[in-house]
Design a protein around this motif. Structure first.
Motif, PDB file in Angstrom:
ATOM      1  N   MET A 121       0.835  -1.177   0.000  1.00 32.51           N
ATOM      2  CA  MET A 121       0.000   0.000   0.000  1.00 32.51           C
ATOM      3  C   MET A 121       0.878   1.238   0.000  1.00 32.51           C
ATOM      4  O   MET A 121       1.894   1.280   0.675  1.00 32.51           O
ATOM      5  CB  MET A 121      -0.907  -0.030   1.233  1.00 32.51           C
ATOM      6  N   LEU A 122       0.481   2.216  -0.733  1.00 31.29           N
ATOM      7  CA  LEU A 122       1.239   3.456  -0.851  1.00 31.29           C
ATOM      8  C   LEU A 122       0.272   4.622  -0.836  1.00 31.29           C
ATOM      9  O   LEU A 122      -0.738   4.611  -1.539  1.00 31.29           O
ATOM     10  CB  LEU A 122       2.033   3.457  -2.171  1.00 31.29           C
ATOM     11  N   ALA A 123       0.572   5.590  -0.024  1.00 33.47           N
ATOM     12  CA  ALA A 123      -0.236   6.815  -0.002  1.00 33.47           C
ATOM     13  C   ALA A 123       0.707   7.977  -0.271  1.00 33.47           C
ATOM     14  O   ALA A 123       1.784   8.060   0.321  1.00 33.47           O
ATOM     15  CB  ALA A 123      -0.913   6.984   1.349  1.00 33.47           C
ATOM     16  N   ILE A 124       0.329   8.854  -1.191  1.00 34.77           N
ATOM     17  CA  ILE A 124       1.179  10.000  -1.509  1.00 34.77           C
ATOM     18  C   ILE A 124       0.349  11.278  -1.483  1.00 34.77           C
ATOM     19  O   ILE A 124      -0.838  11.266  -1.789  1.00 34.77           O
ATOM     20  CB  ILE A 124       1.875   9.851  -2.883  1.00 34.77           C
ATOM     21  N   ARG A 125       1.008  12.340  -1.121  1.00 31.20           N
ATOM     22  CA  ARG A 125       0.375  13.655  -1.174  1.00 31.20           C
ATOM     23  C   ARG A 125       0.926  14.370  -2.404  1.00 31.20           C
ATOM     24  O   ARG A 125       2.128  14.412  -2.610  1.00 31.20           O
ATOM     25  CB  ARG A 125       0.708  14.444   0.090  1.00 31.20           C
ATOM     26  N   LEU A 126       0.034  14.904  -3.179  1.00 30.96           N
ATOM     27  CA  LEU A 126       0.416  15.617  -4.386  1.00 30.96           C
ATOM     28  C   LEU A 126       0.054  17.083  -4.243  1.00 30.96           C
ATOM     29  O   LEU A 126      -0.926  17.424  -3.574  1.00 30.96           O
ATOM     30  CB  LEU A 126      -0.317  15.039  -5.599  1.00 30.96           C
ATOM     31  N   ARG A 184      -0.252   4.728 -10.951  1.00 30.66           N
ATOM     32  CA  ARG A 184       0.507   3.481 -11.141  1.00 30.66           C
ATOM     33  C   ARG A 184       1.250   3.509 -12.473  1.00 30.66           C
ATOM     34  O   ARG A 184       2.428   3.144 -12.550  1.00 30.66           O
ATOM     35  CB  ARG A 184      -0.436   2.286 -11.067  1.00 30.66           C
ATOM     36  N   GLU A 185       0.562   3.922 -13.531  1.00 31.03           N
ATOM     37  CA  GLU A 185       1.185   3.990 -14.857  1.00 31.03           C
ATOM     38  C   GLU A 185       2.394   4.924 -14.857  1.00 31.03           C
ATOM     39  O   GLU A 185       3.437   4.612 -15.422  1.00 31.03           O
ATOM     40  CB  GLU A 185       0.174   4.442 -15.905  1.00 31.03           C
ATOM     41  N   ALA A 186       2.252   6.080 -14.228  1.00 36.31           N
ATOM     42  CA  ALA A 186       3.355   7.046 -14.179  1.00 36.31           C
ATOM     43  C   ALA A 186       4.551   6.463 -13.445  1.00 36.31           C
ATOM     44  O   ALA A 186       5.703   6.603 -13.880  1.00 36.31           O
ATOM     45  CB  ALA A 186       2.899   8.340 -13.512  1.00 36.31           C
ATOM     46  N   ILE A 187       4.294   5.794 -12.340  1.00 34.20           N
ATOM     47  CA  ILE A 187       5.386   5.191 -11.568  1.00 34.20           C
ATOM     48  C   ILE A 187       6.071   4.102 -12.383  1.00 34.20           C
ATOM     49  O   ILE A 187       7.303   4.055 -12.471  1.00 34.20           O
ATOM     50  CB  ILE A 187       4.865   4.647 -10.229  1.00 34.20           C
ATOM     51  N   LEU A 188       5.296   3.225 -12.970  1.00 38.11           N
ATOM     52  CA  LEU A 188       5.886   2.125 -13.749  1.00 38.11           C
ATOM     53  C   LEU A 188       6.716   2.634 -14.922  1.00 38.11           C
ATOM     54  O   LEU A 188       7.772   2.094 -15.228  1.00 38.11           O
ATOM     55  CB  LEU A 188       4.792   1.174 -14.240  1.00 38.11           C
ATOM     56  N   GLN A 189       6.240   3.673 -15.591  1.00 36.79           N
ATOM     57  CA  GLN A 189       6.964   4.197 -16.742  1.00 36.79           C
ATOM     58  C   GLN A 189       8.292   4.819 -16.354  1.00 36.79           C
ATOM     59  O   GLN A 189       9.234   4.801 -17.135  1.00 36.79           O
ATOM     60  CB  GLN A 189       6.108   5.217 -17.491  1.00 36.79           C
ATOM     61  N   HIS A 190       8.381   5.378 -15.160  1.00 43.35           N
ATOM     62  CA  HIS A 190       9.588   6.099 -14.769  1.00 43.35           C
ATOM     63  C   HIS A 190      10.483   5.338 -13.796  1.00 43.35           C
ATOM     64  O   HIS A 190      11.616   5.753 -13.557  1.00 43.35           O
ATOM     65  CB  HIS A 190       9.220   7.462 -14.188  1.00 43.35           C
ATOM     66  N   LEU A 191      10.009   4.227 -13.275  1.00 41.57           N
ATOM     67  CA  LEU A 191      10.780   3.481 -12.290  1.00 41.57           C
ATOM     68  C   LEU A 191      12.098   2.954 -12.870  1.00 41.57           C
ATOM     69  O   LEU A 191      13.148   3.074 -12.239  1.00 41.57           O
ATOM     70  CB  LEU A 191       9.945   2.333 -11.718  1.00 41.57           C
TER      71      LEU A 191
END
Length: 74
Positions: free
Chosen positions: A1-6, A30-37
């Motif tokens: 689980m991941l919670a982020i503040r934007l 999720r897509e943004a994280i996967l693309q840049h990880l």
């Protein structure tokens, strides 16, 4: 689980995109994280390697030697 503040601006953009496409904000996050990880991993690995080379803990190999080792010489 991941919670982020934007920042509010990013949260708004994400909400608008999700609403316009019928997908969830989680999907796009999720897509943004996967693309840049992978890019992030490569960057940090390269930085760590550079530090080891500068400190003398790791040695480099010339392109000429690598090509010779793998039979790639012309």
């Amino acid at each position: 689980m991941l919670a982020i503040r934007l920042p509010e601006e990013i949260e708004d953009r994400l909400s608008q995109l999700a609403k316009a496409t019928g997908r969830t904000k989680t999907f796009y996050a999720r897509e943004a994280i996967l693309q840049h990880l992978e890019e992030l991993e490569d960057t940090y690995l390269a930085e760590a390697r550079a530090i080891k080379i500068r400190s003398g803990k790791t040695k480099t190999v010339s392109l000429e030697n690598v090509m010779a080792e793998y039979g790639l010489e012309n």
